[in-house]
Design a protein around this motif. Structure first.
Motif: not given
Length: 369
Positions: A228-231, A329-342
């Motif tokens: 999931g997303f980092t929480r 926001w970054t999503k590298k592939s269909k199965t990879e989760q969206i990542a959010f970076t500063d």
């Protein structure tokens, strides 16, 4: 007559009377002798006691009871929402995504308030639609259920989720039916959906958590394994800088806004200029709002369809705890989760709770104050 003095002697003949001085010294001698005897006798007894006395064993060590260390309670968290759950089994509970309509005639919807994660984007002609994900959440009523598009499938794929929908665009159906997804289309599972009598078709298809759970179980979709997303824990900012948010997606009936609720540390959502309500549960108030800018264009497939590049990278703004943070926001592939970076490339965690992600085109945008 001549008297002769007796010679001095060191003794006294028997029977003769001893001189006074001798008697006095003799008594002292007797006393001293008696005391000496007592001292000698006492010393002898003491010596014998010391010799014969057995050494006293050291006291036995106290029976110290060491405290038994208490095991540290293990906490488990939902990978969908980040909220704490009862046990490890709950962390792998099956996830189900449902396509829910957002045309004005479909409002108020059912099941939105209890969703764990919501993706919002334009489906066609500027009309927005939601991909709504549930794990522990079990709303009694969900709908209206509508058709799916390829970019929703791309977002849903990262959650290893079943996809509940009523048909879809040709490209989306070809994708979701290719065997890589848990497709629970109403077209082939009609008994798990129903049409309400208080709304007109096609805005009247509904289902329930109970029906979807039964449908998933019948197909063996009983668990979901995903990242999931980092929480993080939700802590309201003492100096909030984003208490009013305006999101421009397409046109007035579908643009949204949010008012920060400091009492609940959530965002009260409005759509089309009115509070956005769940028909059964009332005001919709996500914990986190994420607005992602994603290129969008109209393409011809089985008709004019929107095409949104869900896989890729772009700008986003995260609203949580009363603050706004501009990120990538970054999503590298269909199965990879969206990542959010500063700006430094560091991962930005999202607060635990309902997370609402909106895709806006380059012609749209977001502002706040």
């Amino acid at each position: 007559m001549i008297f002769k003095r007796k010679p001095k002697t060191d003794y006294v003949e028997f029977g003769q009377k001893q001189p006074h001085w001798f008697r006095r010294h003799k008594k002292l001698a007797i006393i001293l002798g008696f005391v000496s005897v007592l001292l000698i006798a006492g010393g002898t007894v003491t010596a014998l006691y010391v010799v014969n006395k057995k050494p006293t064993p050291p006291p036995a060590p106290a029976n110290v009871v060491k405290p038994v260390p208490q095991p540290v309670p293990v906490k488990y968290f939902s990978p969908l929402t980040g909220l704490q759950v009862a046990d490890q089994a709950a962390t792998t509970q099956a996830v189900t995504a449902v396509m829910i309509e957002n045309s004005p005639i479909a409002r108020p919807q059912s099941g939105l308030k209890e969703a764990g994660v919501v993706f919002e984007a334009i489906a066609e002609g500027g009309i927005t639609r939601f991909a709504v994900l549930y794990q522990q959440e079990k709303p009694a009523l969900i709908g209206p259920v509508r058709s799916v598009r390829t970019y929703y499938v791309d977002w849903i794929a990262a959650f290893n989720a079943s996809i509940a929908h009523v048909g879809g665009s040709l490209a989306a159906l070809n994708e979701v039916r290719n065997g890589s997804y848990r497709d629970i289309d109403q077209f082939f599972n009609g008994s798990y959906y129903y049409r309400s009598t208080d709304r007109y078709a096609p805005h009247n298809v509904y289902t329930t958590s109970q029906k979807l759970d039964a449908l998933n179980a019948s197909k063996g979709y009983t668990t979901s394994t995903f990242t999931g997303f980092t929480r993080k824990d939700s802590v309201a900012s003492k100096t909030p800088n984003a208490t009013q948010i305006s999101v421009t997606i397409s046109s007035a009936p579908y643009n949204s806004s949010y008012t920060y609720n400091s009492a609940t540390n959530t965002y009260d959502r409005s759509v089309g200029g009115a509070p956005h309500l769940d028909r059964e549960k009332g005001q919709i108030s996500p914990r986190v709002v994420v607005v992602m800018t994603i290129p969008e264009r109209t393409v011809f497939e089985d008709g004019n369809r929107e095409q949104i590049d869900a896989i890729g990278s772009g700008k986003a703004v995260i609203f949580q705890d009363g603050t706004a943070q501009e990120v990538t926001w970054t999503k590298k592939s269909k199965t990879e989760q969206i990542a959010f970076t500063d700006a430094s490339g560091n991962d930005v965690p999202l607060a635990r709770g309902q997370t609402w992600l909106t895709s806006v085109p380059l012609t749209g945008g977001v502002s706040w104050q």
